[in-house]
Motif scaffolding. Structure first.
Motif: not given
Ligand code: NBG
Length: 808
Positions: A791-793, A464-467, A121-125, A656-659
């Motif tokens: 790169w994980f953005s 990826g995550i929102s940096h 769900g967080r990925l979708a956001a 969470s590893n990326m965050k």
């Protein structure tokens, strides 16, 4: 960046009149909640102005629209994020200060909707955020659960679930779009009729509900693009209030009709632990699919008429996991039954439009529905699925050796079940995994038969995550420091973070980065003290494992390590390790007994350790209740060790590893999911890897030579002792011993290889924490993690989706 306010003065004036308009009070008499609410509504209305401009631009340019279907969008709080994305954060902060209010305090009043379980769900956001940033015309389509996922409280060490009434005081970001409501029918019977020499079908006598959309703006960084997230809520089509029942005093009965309809959007189900097969979940899935497709086609008709063959040129529909798998058959139904296209033509349109992301290899998490239930609830859709399945079988290349196996494994209908993953693969032109190793596993095990038949469909899109949310917004001190040395271009382009490598050996920069970390730890400690009356010490290492509780994520391994260190210290007061606070947070599905017992074990161990003066100098254990986006944003910036310890081959990616990496934590992990890419980017010296590899796990399982008892016997002193302590009352003060955990490990032969990896894990932890004594070296690795995390953005992730899947 242009701001949405020309000046602080303009902001203050608009804000004052907004408060007056909404509450009838002036600023001075408004409550803090009124102030938050008015501020959010003011920003939301600015967002909608830009949204309308964005919409017009898209319509005029004939840009392809991307619809991201997901049963979960874990959006988190929006106020701070949207101020940042609009470039208005400083101005608003100062304006509020002039008025005598504090932005952070107001932001804390925003509800944090639990419209997701976790990573998916967080990925979708995050992907929505990045679509808006990249200027993609991308829209989320999901569910508006009245209560979301449950709220977690801890009572006597146990998880207790309560309802999360996030809508109770209203939600300032949403707009109800009654004009776009869609009628959705369930049940009924399929009736065929002839027209112009061809048979058509419709469903009669359905039970109908009204799907009502609520739109939430999605503000892209830079403020130029504002997209929207549309979430659906259910209501009765017509009021059937039973006045007789009411007059008899049967109030519930009087309103039963409304309650039935509203139940569909009442709660979000957990995505793990045998929660499948619930009729209400199937209704949810069909509802948001059918309502979403109906909106898409309305827009398409408006812009392109009925040129259906052009649909794939202007529309991409992405299905996030199998929950929206009915997109394929539903689109077929409309094109055939309503738009009267032929099967082949419709099929070609559908498969060119749809794409699918798989998020798990756990067999129990791959959705299936009983054919009986499915065909009764959605009779026409089931007929279409049957026809898709029949043609798949009919067209099968039976000259291939072993075609029978391939066919059996790829069939949509099998053993009385509809297999949603197979349906998704067959209806899509693209199938992707979410980290390199995960895609490999899909190709070579879980979906290998599809891969053999159509290798070109498969591709990888590492998550990826929102940096911006997880670094800039969550960690303002660090963000300021970074901007000071490399400028603020990294907000727009996360690859710029690489420029921090220049500062990795700059003692004064490292010193300042360490000071920020220290402040972030103190901030988390204040939160724990204020919210949960738990005291933690910012002078210790913060070792963090925060994620959903699941056996394969092995929180059990972590707590075994803690028990072992405790035991060793008790046996030998000279045994020394770096003082550490072990932090856990996460929910367990309500029906997942093992996961819930693991939570109780952690809290029981915490209870004993935290009260034992013999060890307190070196260790404390802390469980943070009710993990959600807003407290996650306090936890990641405070972390120094990122525990990513799943059994290799089991975690699809992890995010969470990326965050945690981005916030400068060092990964202590197995070579699993995106940990592998983390090590590749940061280098093995900057993380601490231990344990079996996925190949070794596979081999061990195949050979069948692993016995938990061998592990126990080989290490009676430490591992054996930990196992024994599960049932010998050492930790039983909070609601008893842990027989079921002991049985899971010993009698069920330790399916997740906790005992196998125990030795190398504790050893790796000791080696890693020993290096904490050299702060310069630690801080250098910490900054190096941030510098190599760009790169994980999710901006990178979304560009890959755009270029390689959606072609938008
Ligand atoms: C989860 C995986 C994670 C992954 C997220 C996002 C489900 C079904 N899967 O490893 O377990 O990071 O999806 O892709 O929630």
């Amino acid at each position: 960046m242009e701001s949405i306010f020309n000046s602080k003065q303009e902001f203050i004036e608009c804000y004052r009149s907004q408060i007056m308009a909404i509450t009838g009070k002036d600023f001075e008499h408004a409550s803090d909640f009124d102030r938050f609410n008015a501020l959010a509504r003011l920003i939301a209305s600015r967002a909608r102005t830009v949204q309308t401009a964005t919409d017009n631009r898209v319509a005029k340019s004939g840009k392809k629209r991307v619809y991201y279907f997901s049963i979960e969008f874990l959006i988190g709080r929006l106020l701070d994020n949207y101020l940042l994305n609009f470039g208005a954060r400083d101005l608003v902060c100062q304006g509020l200060r002039d008025l005598g209010a504090d932005l952070d305090d107001l932001c804390d009043l925003e509800p944090d909707p639990a419209l997701g379980n976790g990573g998916l769900g967080r990925l979708a956001a995050c992907l929505l955020d990045s679509m808006a940033h990249e200027g993609i015309a991308g829209y989320g389509n999901g569910m508006r659960y009245r209560y979301g996922l449950f709220k977690q409280e801890i009572l006597d060490g146990r998880q207790v679930e309560t309802t999360d009434e996030w809508l109770a005081s209203g939600y300032p970001w949403e707009v109800r779009r009654q004009d776009k409501a869609v009628t959705i029918g369930f049940g009924g019977r399929v009736v065929g009729y002839e027209d112009g020499g061809r048979m058509y079908y419709r469903t009669e006598d359905t039970q109908d509900v009204l799907a009502v959309p609520y739109d939430i703006p999605v503000v892209g960084y830079g403020g130029k693009t504002v997209n929207k997230l549309r979430v659906w809520s259910t209501e009765p089509l017509e009021e059937h209030f039973d006045l007789d029942a009411f007059n008899r005093g049967s109030y519930a009965e009087a309103d039963a009709h409304r309650a039935d309809a509203e139940a569909i959007s009442a709660i979000l189900y957990p995505n793990d632990a045998g929660e499948h097969g619930r009729l209400l979940r199937l209704k949810q899935e069909y509802l948001f699919v059918a309502a979403g497709i109906s909106t898409i086609l309305d827009t398409f008709r408006l812009e392109h008429g009925r040129a259906w063959s052009e649909l794939p040129d202007f529309v991409a529909i992405h299905t996030n996991d199998t929950h929206p798998a009915m997109c394929g058959p539903e689109l077929m139904r409309i094109l055939i039954d309503e738009e009267r296209l032929g099967w082949d033509e419709a099929w070609s349109i559908v498969t060119k439009t749809l794409s699918y992301t798989n998020h798990t290899i756990l067999p129990e998490a791959l959705e299936t529905w009983s054919i009986g239930t499915f065909s009764k609830l959605l009779p026409r859709l089931y007929q279409i699925i049957e026809e898709i399945a029949r043609r798949w079988q009919d067209d099968f290349d039976k000259s291939r050796t072993g075609w029978q196996d391939l066919l059996r494994n790829t069939a949509i209908l099998w053993d009385g079940q509809v297999r949603m993953a197979n349906l998704s693969v067959i209806c899509s032109h693209s199938v992707n995994g979410v980290a390199k190793i995960h895609t490999d596993i899909l190709e070579h095990t879980v979906l290998k038969d599809f891969y053999a038949l159509m290798p070109d469909k498969f591709n990888n899109k590492t998550n990826g995550i929102s940096h911006r949310r997880f670094l800039a917004e969550s960690n303002p001190g660090y963000a300021r420091l970074i901007t000071e040395v490399i400028g603020d271009a990294w907000l727009d382009d996360a690859s710029q973070l690489a420029r921090l490598t220049e500062f990795e050996s700059d003692p004064s920069f490292l010193e300042r980065a360490a000071r920020v970390k220290r402040e972030n730890k103190a901030r988390l400690a204040r939160y724990m003290a204020a919210e949960h009356a738990i005291s933690i010490d910012p002078n210790t290492i913060f070792d963090v494992q925060v994620k959903r509780f699941h056996s394969y994520k092995r929180q059990l391994l972590n707590i075994f390590k803690i028990m072992d260190i405790y035991n060793r210290r008790i046996s030998d007061p000279n045994f020394a390790v770096a003082p550490t606070t072990f932090i856990f947070s996460g929910k367990a599905a309500s029906s997942y007994a093992f996961a819930k017992e693991t939570i109780r074990l952690i809290n029981s161990v915490a209870d004993v350790i935290n009260a034992d003066a013999r060890v307190n100098e070196i260790m404390r254990v802390c469980f943070i209740p009710d993990f959600r986006v807003s407290n996650a944003q306090l936890i990641y910036p405070a972390a120094e060790i990122s525990e990513q310890i799943s059994t290799a081959g089991m975690e699809a990616s992890g995010t969470s590893n990326m965050k945690l990496m981005m916030n400068g934590a060092i990964t202590l992990g197995t070579l699993d999911g995106a940990n592998i890419e983390i090590v590749n980017l940061a280098g093995a010296d900057s993380e601490m890897i231990f344990g079996l590899t996925a190949e070794e796990v596979e081999e061990l399982r195949e050979k069948g030579t692993y016995f938990a008892w061998d592990m126990y016997n080989a290490d009676r002193a430490r591992l054996g002792r930990v196992i024994d302590e599960l049932t010998d009352d050492t930790f039983s003060a909070l609601s008893g011993n842990f027989e079921s955990i002991r049985n899971e490990v010993m009698q069920s032969n330790d399916a997740n290889l906790v005992m196998k990896d125990f030795g190398s894990y504790v050893d790796a932890w000791e080696r890693l924490t020993a290096t904490y004594a050299d702060p310069m070296s630690w801080n250098r690795r910490s900054v190096h993690n941030t510098a190599t995390s760009g790169w994980f953005s999710s901006d990178r992730t979304i560009r890959e989706y755009r270029d390689e899947i959606w072609h938008a």
